[in-house]
Design a protein around this motif. Sequence first.
Motif, PDB file in Angstrom:
ATOM      1  N   LEU A   5     -82.183 -35.523  22.717  1.00 11.28           N
ATOM      2  CA  LEU A   5     -81.386 -35.718  23.919  1.00 11.28           C
ATOM      3  C   LEU A   5     -81.915 -36.940  24.664  1.00 11.28           C
ATOM      4  O   LEU A   5     -83.076 -37.321  24.538  1.00 11.28           O
ATOM      5  CB  LEU A   5     -81.453 -34.476  24.811  1.00 11.28           C
ATOM      6  CG  LEU A   5     -80.973 -33.164  24.180  1.00 11.28           C
ATOM      7  CD1 LEU A   5     -81.142 -32.009  25.156  1.00 11.28           C
ATOM      8  CD2 LEU A   5     -79.519 -33.266  23.733  1.00 11.28           C
ATOM      9  N   LYS A   6     -81.044 -37.548  25.452  1.00 13.43           N
ATOM     10  CA  LYS A   6     -81.437 -38.765  26.162  1.00 13.43           C
ATOM     11  C   LYS A   6     -82.489 -38.481  27.221  1.00 13.43           C
ATOM     12  O   LYS A   6     -83.316 -39.338  27.540  1.00 13.43           O
ATOM     13  CB  LYS A   6     -80.207 -39.418  26.789  1.00 13.43           C
ATOM     14  CG  LYS A   6     -79.228 -39.979  25.749  1.00 13.43           C
ATOM     15  CD  LYS A   6     -77.993 -40.553  26.396  1.00 13.43           C
ATOM     16  CE  LYS A   6     -77.029 -41.078  25.334  1.00 13.43           C
ATOM     17  NZ  LYS A   6     -75.771 -41.594  25.929  1.00 13.43           N
ATOM     18  N   LYS A   7     -82.467 -37.272  27.791  1.00 16.51           N
ATOM     19  CA  LYS A   7     -83.477 -36.873  28.758  1.00 16.51           C
ATOM     20  C   LYS A   7     -84.337 -35.765  28.157  1.00 16.51           C
ATOM     21  O   LYS A   7     -83.839 -34.897  27.451  1.00 16.51           O
ATOM     22  CB  LYS A   7     -82.820 -36.377  30.045  1.00 16.51           C
ATOM     23  CG  LYS A   7     -82.066 -37.459  30.810  1.00 16.51           C
ATOM     24  CD  LYS A   7     -81.500 -36.906  32.109  1.00 16.51           C
ATOM     25  CE  LYS A   7     -80.752 -37.984  32.886  1.00 16.51           C
ATOM     26  NZ  LYS A   7     -80.190 -37.449  34.163  1.00 16.51           N
TER      27      LYS A   7
ATOM     28  N   GLU B 206     -84.197 -25.841  29.414  1.00 12.90           N
ATOM     29  CA  GLU B 206     -83.118 -26.829  29.478  1.00 12.90           C
ATOM     30  C   GLU B 206     -82.257 -26.792  28.217  1.00 12.90           C
ATOM     31  O   GLU B 206     -81.027 -26.905  28.288  1.00 12.90           O
ATOM     32  CB  GLU B 206     -83.692 -28.233  29.689  1.00 12.90           C
ATOM     33  CG  GLU B 206     -84.278 -28.507  31.063  1.00 12.90           C
ATOM     34  CD  GLU B 206     -85.694 -27.973  31.219  1.00 12.90           C
ATOM     35  OE1 GLU B 206     -86.220 -28.011  32.339  1.00 12.90           O
ATOM     36  OE2 GLU B 206     -86.268 -27.523  30.200  1.00 12.90           O
TER      37      GLU B 206
ATOM     38  N   PHE C   7     -78.429 -25.813  27.896  1.00 11.70           N
ATOM     39  CA  PHE C   7     -77.548 -26.797  27.272  1.00 11.70           C
ATOM     40  C   PHE C   7     -76.606 -26.120  26.273  1.00 11.70           C
ATOM     41  O   PHE C   7     -75.412 -26.414  26.234  1.00 11.70           O
ATOM     42  CB  PHE C   7     -78.397 -27.862  26.572  1.00 11.70           C
ATOM     43  CG  PHE C   7     -77.638 -29.064  26.102  1.00 11.70           C
ATOM     44  CD1 PHE C   7     -77.237 -30.053  26.987  1.00 11.70           C
ATOM     45  CD2 PHE C   7     -77.323 -29.216  24.752  1.00 11.70           C
ATOM     46  CE1 PHE C   7     -76.549 -31.167  26.549  1.00 11.70           C
ATOM     47  CE2 PHE C   7     -76.638 -30.321  24.306  1.00 11.70           C
ATOM     48  CZ  PHE C   7     -76.244 -31.303  25.205  1.00 11.70           C
TER      49      PHE C   7
ATOM     50  N   ASP D   7     -72.338 -36.882  25.957  1.00  5.54           N
ATOM     51  CA  ASP D   7     -73.097 -38.071  26.318  1.00  5.54           C
ATOM     52  C   ASP D   7     -74.597 -37.808  26.334  1.00  5.54           C
ATOM     53  O   ASP D   7     -75.398 -38.736  26.158  1.00  5.54           O
ATOM     54  CB  ASP D   7     -72.667 -38.569  27.699  1.00  5.54           C
ATOM     55  CG  ASP D   7     -71.251 -39.135  27.707  1.00  5.54           C
ATOM     56  OD1 ASP D   7     -70.786 -39.553  26.622  1.00  5.54           O
ATOM     57  OD2 ASP D   7     -70.620 -39.158  28.781  1.00  5.54           O
ATOM     58  N   GLU D   8     -74.994 -36.558  26.530  1.00  4.39           N
ATOM     59  CA  GLU D   8     -76.420 -36.243  26.643  1.00  4.39           C
ATOM     60  C   GLU D   8     -77.171 -36.382  25.319  1.00  4.39           C
ATOM     61  O   GLU D   8     -78.399 -36.498  25.308  1.00  4.39           O
ATOM     62  CB  GLU D   8     -76.606 -34.811  27.166  1.00  4.39           C
ATOM     63  CG  GLU D   8     -76.102 -34.594  28.576  1.00  4.39           C
ATOM     64  CD  GLU D   8     -74.659 -34.123  28.611  1.00  4.39           C
ATOM     65  OE1 GLU D   8     -74.286 -33.424  29.577  1.00  4.39           O
ATOM     66  OE2 GLU D   8     -73.894 -34.446  27.672  1.00  4.39           O
TER      67      GLU D   8
ATOM     68  N   ASP E 284     -78.588 -38.243  22.174  1.00  2.00           N
ATOM     69  CA  ASP E 284     -78.966 -39.616  21.837  1.00  2.00           C
ATOM     70  C   ASP E 284     -78.572 -39.893  20.392  1.00  2.00           C
ATOM     71  O   ASP E 284     -79.362 -39.731  19.474  1.00  2.00           O
ATOM     72  CB  ASP E 284     -80.474 -39.797  22.036  1.00  2.00           C
ATOM     73  CG  ASP E 284     -80.908 -41.254  21.892  1.00  2.00           C
ATOM     74  OD1 ASP E 284     -80.069 -42.092  21.517  1.00  2.00           O
ATOM     75  OD2 ASP E 284     -82.101 -41.528  22.139  1.00  2.00           O
TER      76      ASP E 284
END
Length: 257
Positions: free
Chosen positions: A113-115, A121, A125, A166-167, A169
């Motif tokens: 994930l990007k974050k 989490e 998700f 979008d989340e 990567d």
Amino acid sequence: MSSRRPRGELWVQGARAIETVAAATVPKTAEAWPELLFHRFTGNFLSIGSTDSTVEAERLLDLDPSVYFYVNAPHPHFGQHVTVFAVDDVVDSRYVHVSPFDTGGLALGYIPLKKAAGRNERRLFVQLHSFEHDRYWVPFLTWVRKAFRRFAGYVEARVPGHHFLDEVDLEACTSAQAWFWEARVHKMRTLPATPRIRRVTLGPGDRRRFMEWLSTFGAHDSAEALDIAKRFRRLSEESPDPVKAATMYLLDKGVRR
């Protein structure tokens, strides 16, 4: 129960080249993959043991023990044999959820994930991005048509132009499990409401190996064994590349656009 299913909806399961399946009723000398395929034919998913990684992923995500399928695509890493299922009306949508990624891959850190995201989490998700069975088909098709030049790109495990979420990567993803859609069915609810096999693709010589296993270990009831043997002969094909053969079947019988 579910409403009438979308035309072209097919679910897929594969098997690794070396697979271990726990079963106390089958001698340890028996090959594991025929037993796995046998239980898939009977719909007795409760007899298929979950891998340690699946059990751990379900624990991390607080998911019920489930049976997992990819939607309309075979994963290249699971090519010992590939089984294609028709969903139809037999599956009870109350016990089915669909996510735009492999939940096990996300739980175990294979889908970046990007974050940064810890267990809580990632669990949240999955909860936020799980569709009920009757509500995923339109978002799925809409994304496929935008992310690929043609539907075959998704089935062939090509990298999409963008991820559904979008989340995720996408540039850091190394496997189609990151963007293949996953359907999961509560394991305790798979009988009698189980998807029905429509095609099995196997490697050279594996049709004979399965029939030999079936005659020795497969069924205590002769009527059941004869029925499975008949269906297996009708629905199976051998190929040097079972994943490619399954892909061709999906492109012919699944979504045609």
